[in-house]
Design an enzyme around this catalytic site. Structure first.
Site, PDB file in Angstrom:
ATOM      1  NE  ARG A  99      -5.031  -2.466   0.779  1.00 22.39           N
ATOM      2  CZ  ARG A  99      -4.842  -1.147   0.813  1.00 22.39           C
ATOM      3  NH1 ARG A  99      -5.587  -0.387   1.584  1.00 22.39           N
ATOM      4  NH2 ARG A  99      -3.915  -0.587   0.055  1.00 22.39           N
ATOM      5  CD  GLN A 129       2.021   3.851  -2.154  1.00 20.00           C
ATOM      6  OE1 GLN A 129       0.820   3.680  -2.010  1.00 20.00           O
ATOM      7  NE2 GLN A 129       2.515   4.956  -2.679  1.00 20.00           N
ATOM      8  CB  CYS A 257       2.097   5.314   0.810  1.00 20.26           C
ATOM      9  SG  CYS A 257       1.806   5.010   2.565  1.00 20.26           S
TER      10      CYS A 257
END
Ligand code: CP
Ligand code: NVA
Length: 299
Positions: A99, A129, A257
């Site tokens: 990330r 996602q 999300c």
């Protein structure tokens, strides 16, 4: 040898996207424990709840061992180069996942071509996602090819990956984003070229007409905290309210999300309503993490 990577959705193509979705839904994928005796490095330059936990548990369910590492511990281009980190970690792990702030970091990791790389969110994309979003939509609303998905708010990493997935699967994306925070004409053309239908408006009510799903995200992504006041003012007309939902398809579902901010991008009554799929969507992060890891390692 060329390794498989999950850096963004569009570079997968429609057939591979469908393969990963099918693998995600297949319990047999985990039962063969394809990561048995192998490691997975999970490197985070930004905070996470869903991504860290779903990826760690997916690695465990696939038989492997996850090693969580904070970004500053490896120090991409600070302690050593992205390439040196990648080549060394490839000797310890079957997959590297990161990330990152800059999308170029995960692209450079993948370009080393020494180990499969998964993007766990960059400033441009959040492919894990999008996989969970599609799994949730298809479970609750039917095939994406027959759906209109409205996106209200910021055209950000989550929006881009979702739009790529919806377009690759032949669905319709309908954006309502403020000027300066919307998809450019070139971006709309690129999305359309993936195979879907795309429309964009400044008006949320117009954008949600006929929508089977209304999706949104925070107005202030990680790293944009200094712009918070300005963004709250600009985005306030794009809050998903019950009247926005009432202007969509009569069986419309709400998606987000998460993390969510009740009273900003969505009102509490919508977020916590029976039409909200946010918990199912969050739980599909584990399903999709299993499918994505199994696919990149070639099982
Ligand atoms: N949706 C998502 O990626 O959540 P986290 O930031 O908690 O991982
Ligand atoms: N757009 C958000 C997504 C968080 C999961 C961010 O980048 O912070």
């Amino acid at each position: 040898m060329t390794y498989r990577h999950l850096i963004d959705i569009s570079s997968l193509g429609a057939d591979t996207l469908r393969t990963i979705l099918t693998m995600s839904n297949d319990p047999a994928v985990a039962s063969v424990r394809p990561l048995s005796g192998r490691g997975a490095a999970l490197i985070f330059e930004k905070p996470s709840n869903r991504t860290r936990h779903s990826m760690e548990m997916a690695v465990v369910q696939l038989g492997g061992h996850p090693v969580y590492t904070r970004g500053e511990e490896v120090g991409f281009d600070v302690r050593e180069t992205v390439e040196d980190i990648t080549r060394i970690m490839a000797g310890y792990h079957a997959v590297l996942a990161a990330r990152v702030f800059s999308h170029s970091v995960v692209q450079r990791m993948a370009a080393c071509n020494v180990v499969p790389v998964i993007n766990m969110l960059s400033d441009e994309a959040h492919p894990l996602q999008a996989l969970a979003d599609v799994l949730t939509m298809e479970e609750h609303c039917g095939p994406v090819s027959g759906l209109t998905v409205a996106w209200l708010g910021d055209y950000n990493n989550v929006a881009r990956s979702l739009a790529e997935a919806v377009c690759l699967l032949g669905g319709t994306m309908s954006f309502a984003c403020p000027h300066g925070y919307n998809a450019s004409d070139a971006e709309l053309k690129r999305l359309t070229s993936l195979g879907g239908t795309v429309r964009q408006s400044l008006d949320p009510i117009e954008a949600v007409a006929g929508a089977h799903v209304v999706h949104t995200d925070t107005w202030i992504s990680m790293g944009q905290e200094s712009e918070a006041a300005e963004r709250r003012a600009i985005f306030s007309p794009y809050c998903v309210t019950s009247s926005v939902m009432a202007s969509a398809h009569n069986n419309v579902k709400f998606m987000h999300c998460m993390p969510a901010h009740r009273g900003e991008e969505v009102t509490a009554d919508v977020f916590d309503s029976a039409s909200s799929l946010v918990i199912q969507q969050g739980h599909h992060r584990l399903t999709s993490a299993r499918g994505a890891i199994a696919w990149v390692i070639g099982e």
